[in-house]
Design a protein around this motif. Structure first.
Motif, mmCIF file in Angstrom:
data_model
loop_
_atom_site.group_PDB
_atom_site.id
_atom_site.type_symbol
_atom_site.label_atom_id
_atom_site.label_comp_id
_atom_site.label_asym_id
_atom_site.label_seq_id
_atom_site.Cartn_x
_atom_site.Cartn_y
_atom_site.Cartn_z
ATOM 1 N N ALA A 38 0.839 -1.198 0.000
ATOM 2 C CA ALA A 38 0.000 0.000 0.000
ATOM 3 C C ALA A 38 0.879 1.256 0.000
ATOM 4 O O ALA A 38 0.580 2.243 -0.691
ATOM 5 N N GLY A 39 1.998 1.232 0.752
ATOM 6 C CA GLY A 39 2.899 2.388 0.824
ATOM 7 C C GLY A 39 3.506 2.676 -0.549
ATOM 8 O O GLY A 39 3.568 3.830 -0.985
ATOM 9 N N LEU A 40 3.921 1.613 -1.240
ATOM 10 C CA LEU A 40 4.524 1.810 -2.564
ATOM 11 C C LEU A 40 3.488 2.358 -3.551
ATOM 12 O O LEU A 40 3.776 3.288 -4.310
ATOM 13 N N LEU A 41 2.287 1.806 -3.483
ATOM 14 C CA LEU A 41 1.233 2.264 -4.400
ATOM 15 C C LEU A 41 0.961 3.754 -4.191
ATOM 16 O O LEU A 41 0.845 4.524 -5.134
ATOM 17 N N GLN A 42 0.916 4.141 -2.905
ATOM 18 C CA GLN A 42 0.656 5.545 -2.601
ATOM 19 C C GLN A 42 1.800 6.419 -3.124
ATOM 20 O O GLN A 42 1.568 7.457 -3.746
ATOM 21 N N ARG A 63 11.981 8.004 -2.660
ATOM 22 C CA ARG A 63 11.253 7.256 -1.625
ATOM 23 C C ARG A 63 10.552 6.040 -2.253
ATOM 24 O O ARG A 63 10.583 4.938 -1.707
ATOM 25 N N ALA A 64 9.962 6.245 -3.444
ATOM 26 C CA ALA A 64 9.281 5.122 -4.116
ATOM 27 C C ALA A 64 10.297 4.019 -4.438
ATOM 28 O O ALA A 64 10.012 2.833 -4.269
ATOM 29 N N GLY A 117 1.507 -6.826 -9.356
ATOM 30 C CA GLY A 117 0.427 -6.500 -10.294
ATOM 31 C C GLY A 117 -0.913 -6.948 -9.732
ATOM 32 O O GLY A 117 -1.892 -6.190 -9.753
ATOM 33 N N LEU A 118 -0.981 -8.158 -9.199
ATOM 34 C CA LEU A 118 -2.256 -8.679 -8.705
ATOM 35 C C LEU A 118 -2.706 -7.917 -7.468
ATOM 36 O O LEU A 118 -3.887 -7.613 -7.307
ATOM 37 N N PHE A 119 -1.753 -7.591 -6.577
ATOM 38 C CA PHE A 119 -2.138 -6.840 -5.374
ATOM 39 C C PHE A 119 -2.705 -5.473 -5.773
ATOM 40 O O PHE A 119 -3.776 -5.065 -5.325
ATOM 41 N N VAL A 120 -1.950 -4.775 -6.642
ATOM 42 C CA VAL A 120 -2.364 -3.419 -7.035
ATOM 43 C C VAL A 120 -3.713 -3.457 -7.752
ATOM 44 O O VAL A 120 -4.619 -2.669 -7.477
ATOM 45 N N VAL A 290 -9.576 10.189 -7.493
ATOM 46 C CA VAL A 290 -9.102 8.919 -8.045
ATOM 47 C C VAL A 290 -7.797 8.562 -7.347
ATOM 48 O O VAL A 290 -6.848 9.324 -7.362
ATOM 49 N N HIS A 291 -7.806 7.402 -6.626
ATOM 50 C CA HIS A 291 -6.626 6.856 -5.925
ATOM 51 C C HIS A 291 -5.914 5.953 -6.896
ATOM 52 O O HIS A 291 -6.448 4.881 -7.179
ATOM 53 N N GLY A 292 -4.773 6.280 -7.397
ATOM 54 C CA GLY A 292 -4.124 5.360 -8.355
ATOM 55 C C GLY A 292 -5.030 5.168 -9.556
ATOM 56 O O GLY A 292 -5.136 6.049 -10.404
ATOM 57 N N ILE A 293 -5.718 4.018 -9.600
ATOM 58 C CA ILE A 293 -6.647 3.797 -10.715
ATOM 59 C C ILE A 293 -8.104 3.793 -10.245
ATOM 60 O O ILE A 293 -9.008 3.652 -11.051
ATOM 61 N N ALA A 294 -8.330 3.951 -8.926
ATOM 62 C CA ALA A 294 -9.677 3.688 -8.412
ATOM 63 C C ALA A 294 -10.419 4.963 -8.011
ATOM 64 O O ALA A 294 -9.858 5.860 -7.374
#
Ligand code: HEM
Length: 335
Positions: A38-42, A63-64, A117-120, A290-294
């Motif tokens: 979740a941290g990386l996605l953010q 940081r990413a 990929g699946l988690f994201v 929109v969070h990332g793709i959502a």
């Protein structure tokens, strides 16, 4: 007790996805992995990371990269542990056992890529679908009452078993309608024309990039009359084609996890509503982002949780730009 239900549901779906993908139970390594993913996605979806892709100390991009390296180490350790134990039934165990037509297995880099990929793809999309559905049900007590009655009749108060899901017709219609009105993925992956093509009155040259939006298509009044109303019963009258109703996309690149997500939602939503009577505090601001793709509620979903006693929930006066997306029975106070 007032909580941010959106944050709780994100944690819940992360735990479900981590369990099903990696075979890890909540607590310990499963929680660590969920936090790192979740941290990386953010970090990756922050506009600053994208605007300044320089690995200089102190930049969000750096940081990413640091988070990504730490996550890779965690996943390497998980791969080593899974190889040392007897095979499980989770997705990663299946990927580890998979062989292509030449007998070759996936390499570590490919396995780590698939895990991410699946988690994201699966985590936030499922969470936001659940969050929006609960929000809509709190604002439409008549539909929530139908669901609770159905859970009593079909499930007798117990959590749903997979073989009972086809009998939960109100649940099916409420989820379809919520994914029509507020689809978690408002845009599909971009398509590129492999050759010249005709789209309505337009000629698209080879190489043209085409954006398809479930969000826009789902609001076409010719397909869905009074499109900004949450009306689960419409699904008794309509059977749109796969390209007219496409919360999981359509065609060869359709969502790989659609069946999994559909089942997870049909199990999680009854379990939450059977347990909790959920009300949104009056004056709460529900707006979109929109969070990332959502597609997600920008300020979370403030909610008061009490034990479910079956009493109807009075819809609150809601502020925020949600009123541009959904007709809330005129009980609203748009801002
Ligand atoms: C309610 C939850 C979900 C929604 C709304 C959703 C939606 C989508 C959408 C719209 C696409 C793009 C399809 C296209 O461009 O035609 C997609 C792709 C994908 N989704 Fe999901 N998804 C959900 C859950 C999941 C889950 C749980 C997983 C895996 C565990 C998953 C894995 C994927 C993958 C791997 C792709 C890429 C498929 C490809 O490019 O071939 N999704 N999803």
């Amino acid at each position: 007790m007032q909580v941010d239900l959106a944050a709780l549901i994100r944690a819940l779906t992360a735990a479900v996805v981590i369990r099903c993908l990696f075979g890890l139970d909540p607590g310990g390594r499963g929680d660590e992995l969920a936090r790192s993913e979740a941290g990386l996605l953010q970090a990756l979806s922050s506009p600053l990371t994208l605007a300044l892709p320089l690995p200089l100390p102190g930049t969000p991009y750096r940081r990413a990269l640091t988070l990504s390296a730490a996550l890779e180490r965690q996943l390497q350790a998980l791969l080593a542990a899974k190889r040392a134990q007897s095979p499980g039934t989770d997705v990663l165990a299946n990927l580890l056992a998979a062989r292509d037509e030449t007998g070759a297995a996936l390499g570590d880099e490919e396995l780590i890529g698939e895990c991410n990929g699946l988690f994201v793809a699966g985590h936030d999309t499922t969470a936001q679908t659940l969050v929006w559905t609960i929000f809509l049900l709190t604002q439409h007590p008549e539909h929530q009452a139908e669901l609770l009655a159905e859970f009593t009749t079909v499930l007798a108060g117990a959590p749903p078993r997979p073989d009972e899901l086809p009998r939960l017709q109100h649940l099916d219609r409420a989820l379809r309608e919520s994914m029509r009105l507020l689809p978690a993925t408002p845009m599909l992956f971009i398509r590129v024309c492999a050759g010249e093509a005709t789209l309505g009155p337009h000629t698209l040259p080879r190489g043209a990039r085409v954006v398809l939006s479930p969000f826009i298509t789902h609001r076409d009044p010719a397909l869905f009359p009074e499109p900004d109303r949450f009306e689960p019963a419409r699904w008794q009258r309509i059977t749109p084609s796969p390209w007219q109703y496409l919360p999981f996309g359509a065609g060869p690149r359709m969502c790989l996890g659609a069946a999994f997500a559909e089942q997870a939602l049909r199990i999680m939503l009854p379990m939450i509503l059977q347990r909790f009577r959920i009300t949104i505090p009056a004056g709460a601001t529900i707006s979109r982002t929109v969070h990332g793709i959502a597609l997600a509620p920008k300020y979370g979903l403030p909610a008061v949780l009490a034990p479910q006693d079956g009493r109807p929930v009075a819809p609150a006066t809601i502020r925020g730009d949600i009123h541009q997306l959904v007709h809330l029975h005129g009980r609203a106070a748009p801002v």
